[in-house]
Design a protein around this motif. Sequence first.
Motif, PDB file in Angstrom:
ATOM      1  N   PRO A 112       0.813  -1.229   0.000  1.00 21.08           N
ATOM      2  CA  PRO A 112       0.000   0.000   0.000  1.00 21.08           C
ATOM      3  C   PRO A 112       0.843   1.275   0.000  1.00 21.08           C
ATOM      4  CG  PRO A 112      -0.907  -1.601   1.531  1.00 21.08           C
ATOM      5  CD  PRO A 112       0.402  -2.160   1.065  1.00 21.08           C
ATOM      6  N   LEU A 113       1.976   1.266   0.707  1.00 18.40           N
ATOM      7  CA  LEU A 113       2.816   2.465   0.743  1.00 18.40           C
ATOM      8  C   LEU A 113       3.512   2.708  -0.587  1.00 18.40           C
ATOM      9  CD1 LEU A 113       4.239   2.201   4.359  1.00 18.40           C
ATOM     10  CD2 LEU A 113       2.684   3.936   3.477  1.00 18.40           C
ATOM     11  N   MET A 114       3.756   1.654  -1.362  1.00 15.17           N
ATOM     12  CA  MET A 114       4.268   1.847  -2.722  1.00 15.17           C
ATOM     13  C   MET A 114       3.220   2.565  -3.568  1.00 15.17           C
ATOM     14  SD  MET A 114       6.159  -1.772  -3.571  1.00 15.17           S
ATOM     15  CE  MET A 114       7.558  -2.364  -2.613  1.00 15.17           C
ATOM     16  N   LEU A 162       7.199   8.288   3.300  1.00 11.73           N
ATOM     17  CA  LEU A 162       6.521   7.050   2.908  1.00 11.73           C
ATOM     18  C   LEU A 162       7.527   5.933   2.662  1.00 11.73           C
ATOM     19  CD1 LEU A 162       3.844   8.516   0.465  1.00 11.73           C
ATOM     20  CD2 LEU A 162       3.383   7.448   2.687  1.00 11.73           C
ATOM     21  N   GLU A 163       8.656   6.280   2.039  1.00  9.01           N
ATOM     22  CA  GLU A 163       9.679   5.269   1.789  1.00  9.01           C
ATOM     23  C   GLU A 163      10.193   4.704   3.107  1.00  9.01           C
ATOM     24  OE1 GLU A 163      14.038   4.696  -0.331  1.00  9.01           O
ATOM     25  OE2 GLU A 163      13.488   6.626   0.559  1.00  9.01           O
ATOM     26  N   GLN A 164      10.458   5.572   4.072  1.00  6.79           N
ATOM     27  CA  GLN A 164      10.976   5.103   5.355  1.00  6.79           C
ATOM     28  C   GLN A 164       9.961   4.212   6.071  1.00  6.79           C
ATOM     29  OE1 GLN A 164      14.179   5.496   6.363  1.00  6.79           O
ATOM     30  NE2 GLN A 164      14.345   6.349   4.305  1.00  6.79           N
ATOM     31  N   GLN A 165       8.691   4.586   6.004  1.00  5.22           N
ATOM     32  CA  GLN A 165       7.652   3.757   6.601  1.00  5.22           C
ATOM     33  C   GLN A 165       7.576   2.402   5.897  1.00  5.22           C
ATOM     34  OE1 GLN A 165       3.895   5.877   6.670  1.00  5.22           O
ATOM     35  NE2 GLN A 165       4.913   7.774   7.301  1.00  5.22           N
ATOM     36  N   GLY A 166       7.672   2.434   4.573  1.00  4.98           N
ATOM     37  CA  GLY A 166       7.594   1.202   3.802  1.00  4.98           C
ATOM     38  C   GLY A 166       8.747   0.268   4.095  1.00  4.98           C
ATOM     39  N   LEU A 167       9.954   0.822   4.206  1.00  4.33           N
ATOM     40  CA  LEU A 167      11.119  -0.006   4.512  1.00  4.33           C
ATOM     41  C   LEU A 167      11.008  -0.640   5.899  1.00  4.33           C
ATOM     42  CD1 LEU A 167      13.970   2.235   3.056  1.00  4.33           C
ATOM     43  CD2 LEU A 167      13.019   0.158   2.061  1.00  4.33           C
ATOM     44  N   LYS A 168      10.477   0.127   6.833  1.00  7.10           N
ATOM     45  CA  LYS A 168      10.313  -0.417   8.183  1.00  7.10           C
ATOM     46  C   LYS A 168       9.299  -1.560   8.170  1.00  7.10           C
ATOM     47  CE  LYS A 168      10.636   2.280  11.665  1.00  7.10           C
ATOM     48  NZ  LYS A 168      10.417   3.322  12.710  1.00  7.10           N
ATOM     49  N   ARG A 169       8.203  -1.394   7.431  1.00 10.67           N
ATOM     50  CA  ARG A 169       7.203  -2.460   7.340  1.00 10.67           C
ATOM     51  C   ARG A 169       7.776  -3.702   6.669  1.00 10.67           C
ATOM     52  NH1 ARG A 169       1.280   0.095   5.727  1.00 10.67           N
ATOM     53  NH2 ARG A 169       1.175   1.657   7.401  1.00 10.67           N
ATOM     54  N   GLY A 189      11.606  -5.625  -2.454  1.00  8.54           N
ATOM     55  CA  GLY A 189      10.790  -4.520  -1.952  1.00  8.54           C
ATOM     56  C   GLY A 189      11.597  -3.260  -1.729  1.00  8.54           C
ATOM     57  N   THR A 190      12.779  -3.398  -1.123  1.00 14.61           N
ATOM     58  CA  THR A 190      13.615  -2.219  -0.889  1.00 14.61           C
ATOM     59  C   THR A 190      14.061  -1.595  -2.214  1.00 14.61           C
ATOM     60  OG1 THR A 190      15.609  -3.609  -0.715  1.00 14.61           O
ATOM     61  CG2 THR A 190      14.469  -3.046   1.324  1.00 14.61           C
ATOM     62  N   GLU A 191      14.307  -2.426  -3.220  1.00 10.16           N
ATOM     63  CA  GLU A 191      14.701  -1.877  -4.525  1.00 10.16           C
ATOM     64  C   GLU A 191      13.571  -1.057  -5.142  1.00 10.16           C
ATOM     65  OE1 GLU A 191      16.224  -3.300  -8.966  1.00 10.16           O
ATOM     66  OE2 GLU A 191      16.496  -4.631  -7.237  1.00 10.16           O
ATOM     67  N   ILE A 192      12.345  -1.566  -5.063  1.00  7.51           N
ATOM     68  CA  ILE A 192      11.224  -0.828  -5.644  1.00  7.51           C
ATOM     69  C   ILE A 192      10.990   0.473  -4.886  1.00  7.51           C
ATOM     70  CG2 ILE A 192       8.771  -0.885  -6.213  1.00  7.51           C
ATOM     71  CD1 ILE A 192      10.603  -2.732  -7.917  1.00  7.51           C
ATOM     72  N   TYR A 193      11.045   0.417  -3.562  1.00  4.43           N
ATOM     73  CA  TYR A 193      10.901   1.657  -2.794  1.00  4.43           C
ATOM     74  C   TYR A 193      11.985   2.660  -3.175  1.00  4.43           C
ATOM     75  CZ  TYR A 193       7.211   0.270   0.494  1.00  4.43           C
ATOM     76  OH  TYR A 193       6.001  -0.077   1.065  1.00  4.43           O
ATOM     77  N   GLY A 194      13.206   2.172  -3.349  1.00  3.09           N
ATOM     78  CA  GLY A 194      14.294   3.058  -3.728  1.00  3.09           C
ATOM     79  C   GLY A 194      14.073   3.699  -5.086  1.00  3.09           C
ATOM     80  N   HIS A 195      13.592   2.920  -6.051  1.00  5.91           N
ATOM     81  CA  HIS A 195      13.308   3.470  -7.373  1.00  5.91           C
ATOM     82  C   HIS A 195      12.235   4.554  -7.302  1.00  5.91           C
ATOM     83  CE1 HIS A 195      15.793   1.186 -10.104  1.00  5.91           C
ATOM     84  NE2 HIS A 195      15.371   0.031  -9.631  1.00  5.91           N
ATOM     85  N   LEU A 196      11.192   4.292  -6.538  1.00  7.94           N
ATOM     86  CA  LEU A 196      10.099   5.262  -6.435  1.00  7.94           C
ATOM     87  C   LEU A 196      10.573   6.559  -5.793  1.00  7.94           C
ATOM     88  CD1 LEU A 196       7.234   2.834  -5.376  1.00  7.94           C
ATOM     89  CD2 LEU A 196       7.408   4.047  -7.555  1.00  7.94           C
ATOM     90  N   GLU A 197      11.382   6.449  -4.770  1.00 10.21           N
ATOM     91  CA  GLU A 197      11.920   7.661  -4.144  1.00 10.21           C
ATOM     92  C   GLU A 197      12.825   8.405  -5.116  1.00 10.21           C
ATOM     93  OE1 GLU A 197      12.798  10.763  -1.676  1.00 10.21           O
ATOM     94  OE2 GLU A 197      11.152   9.317  -1.619  1.00 10.21           O
TER      95      GLU A 197
END
Length: 218
Positions: A112-114, A162-169, A189-197
């Motif tokens: 959801p955070l992505m 949002l990225e930080q929250q997502g990584l923690k989850r 998951g961390t790679e996708i969050y990183g790309h989005l940021e």
Amino acid sequence: MLGWFRALMPREDRFFDLFERHSHTLVAAAEALYAVLQGGPDVARHCQTVVEQERAADAITAEVLLAVRRSFITPFDRGDIKDLIQSMDDAVDQMNKTVKAIQLYELQAFDPLMREMGGTVVEAARLTVEVVPLLSAVGTHAARINQITEAITRVEGRSDELEQQGLKRLYRAHRHDGGDGNAMAYIIGTEIYGHLEDVVDRFEDVANEISGIVIENV
């Protein structure tokens, strides 16, 4: 004397049309990326839309760089023109890198955070498409331009949260003690969050370039 001479020469204004065209590719790609992050059977189709918009943006960028070389009088500094169009192109390039990673890992569902981060990408793109046309009369619209670039910076800050929250989850969901211990899911998951940021960071770069143009031309 040179400044006086330049003031008398007709200004090459097609750059503004090219900037505006490019900004519309950013919105189209951002909306397609957001659709990708909703998951489901249409992920591949929306990924392809991002790829197509990136190609269209590359063509416009090439046209701008060629025009810079060929134009005698430009609306503002040639270096600023190059830096602005390159920063815009970097944003759509990063969206393309994001969907390439999604295709590589054959992802069909997203946190959801992505999806929320996808919303910040769309918001940043829409702010960009609003601010770019104002550059054709930068003195007249300086205050509004500054408001919009500040808004893009705030969007980037929210995306970072949002990225930080997502990584923690992700960590909590996949750690060995208390999670499922799925290291691969965590890495992907961390790679996708990183790309989005990175996408939203590139929009902040666009905002910074535009702010610099205002400072130099007002």
